[in-house]
Motif scaffolding. Structure first.
Motif, PDB file in Angstrom:
ATOM      1  N   VAL A 237       0.879  -1.169   0.000  1.00  0.00           N
ATOM      2  CA  VAL A 237       0.000   0.000   0.000  1.00  0.00           C
ATOM      3  C   VAL A 237       0.914   1.217   0.000  1.00  0.00           C
ATOM      4  N   SER A 238       0.738   2.128  -0.944  1.00  0.00           N
ATOM      5  CA  SER A 238       1.638   3.272  -1.098  1.00  0.00           C
ATOM      6  C   SER A 238       1.515   4.252   0.069  1.00  0.00           C
ATOM      7  N   VAL A 239       2.511   5.111   0.205  1.00  0.00           N
ATOM      8  CA  VAL A 239       2.500   6.135   1.239  1.00  0.00           C
ATOM      9  C   VAL A 239       1.240   6.988   1.115  1.00  0.00           C
ATOM     10  N   SER A 240       0.917   7.431  -0.086  1.00  0.00           N
ATOM     11  CA  SER A 240      -0.276   8.262  -0.294  1.00  0.00           C
ATOM     12  C   SER A 240      -1.544   7.536   0.132  1.00  0.00           C
ATOM     13  N   GLU A 241      -1.670   6.273  -0.244  1.00  0.00           N
ATOM     14  CA  GLU A 241      -2.864   5.500   0.140  1.00  0.00           C
ATOM     15  C   GLU A 241      -2.944   5.327   1.653  1.00  0.00           C
ATOM     16  N   LEU A 242      -1.803   5.101   2.293  1.00  0.00           N
ATOM     17  CA  LEU A 242      -1.788   4.943   3.753  1.00  0.00           C
ATOM     18  C   LEU A 242      -2.225   6.229   4.445  1.00  0.00           C
ATOM     19  N   LEU A 243      -1.703   7.366   3.977  1.00  0.00           N
ATOM     20  CA  LEU A 243      -2.057   8.638   4.607  1.00  0.00           C
ATOM     21  C   LEU A 243      -3.520   8.983   4.389  1.00  0.00           C
ATOM     22  N   VAL A 244      -4.032   8.718   3.205  1.00  0.00           N
ATOM     23  CA  VAL A 244      -5.469   8.940   2.966  1.00  0.00           C
ATOM     24  C   VAL A 244      -6.267   8.080   3.945  1.00  0.00           C
ATOM     25  N   ASP A 245      -5.885   6.837   4.091  1.00  0.00           N
ATOM     26  CA  ASP A 245      -6.587   5.923   5.005  1.00  0.00           C
ATOM     27  C   ASP A 245      -6.505   6.416   6.451  1.00  0.00           C
ATOM     28  N   LEU A 246      -5.315   6.810   6.894  1.00  0.00           N
ATOM     29  CA  LEU A 246      -5.152   7.274   8.273  1.00  0.00           C
ATOM     30  C   LEU A 246      -5.980   8.516   8.583  1.00  0.00           C
ATOM     31  N   THR A 247      -6.214   9.368   7.578  1.00  0.00           N
ATOM     32  CA  THR A 247      -7.005  10.578   7.843  1.00  0.00           C
ATOM     33  C   THR A 247      -8.500  10.291   7.933  1.00  0.00           C
ATOM     34  N   THR A 248      -8.873   9.041   7.672  1.00  0.00           N
ATOM     35  CA  THR A 248     -10.307   8.681   7.802  1.00  0.00           C
ATOM     36  C   THR A 248     -10.587   7.924   9.077  1.00  0.00           C
ATOM     37  N   LEU A 249      -9.557   7.616   9.868  1.00  0.00           N
ATOM     38  CA  LEU A 249      -9.743   6.831  11.081  1.00  0.00           C
ATOM     39  C   LEU A 249     -10.002   7.691  12.302  1.00  0.00           C
TER      40      LEU A 249
END
Length: 187
Positions: A175-187
């Motif tokens: 999972v790319s850095v961008s995808e991880l950060l997008v995911d973390l901002t939804t938690l």
């Protein structure tokens, strides 16, 4: 405000080319996100399901450093990691905005008391005692993204006493850095 005892100092690491330091608030880690390591550990790489765990800020030790072998284990493992240092947070950040959150990049080592982790895995418990201990997160200085950009590939390796122990490429992230950060901002 008065405290019952002295406050702990702000944990920070150096910034390459700066006198100022990067303050550390949280240390999110992503489990099983390098394809090669997942296979090495006997697993099947997931395609898009990040699993996060936290390390306390005071587990960070700035490199170079001498680190004593951790107590309570006979099987301490090390994993080299790309570190993404955020300069700002956010909620529900889109993929086109995520790079604006990134202050810079570094290299870290995730130390794990593997024998303790195996015990907690069998009990389906949290990994806290295996992952979150003093000096379990050695970290380099931070390279500013304004200077180096946002790398999508690049070698990452770990040598111990002159012997190559681990080598990979940050392009091997599941999972790319961008995808991880997008995911973390939804938690």
């Amino acid at each position: 405000m008065r405290y019952a005892f002295d406050e702990h100092p702000q944990i920070s690491v150096g910034i390459i080319g700066e006198e100022s330091r990067f303050p550390i608030r949280r240390v999110y880690n992503v489990a099983r996100n390098y394809k090669k390591h997942v296979v090495e550990m006997g697993g099947e790489p997931a395609t898009n399901i990040p699993a996060y765990f936290l390390k306390p800020c005071d587990s960070v030790v700035e490199c170079p450093a001498k680190i004593a072998y951790p107590m309570g284990t006979k099987d301490c493992h090390h994993e080299i990691e790309l570190v993404v240092a955020l300069g700002q947070g956010g909620v529900n950040i889109g993929s086109n905005e995520v790079e604006d959150m990134i202050y810079g990049y570094g290299v870290g080592i995730d130390l794990t008391r593997r024998d303790l982790q195996d015990i907690t895995k069998k009990k389906r418990g949290p990994w806290d005692t295996a992952k979150s201990f003093d000096n379990s997160a050695p970290l380099s200085q931070i390279n500013k993204a304004s200077e180096i950009g946002h790398p999508k590939s690049g070698k990452i390796r770990l040598d111990i006493n002159g012997e190559r122990r681990q080598e990979g490429n940050i392009s091997d992230l599941i999972v790319s850095v961008s995808e991880l950060l997008v995911d973390l901002t939804t938690l």
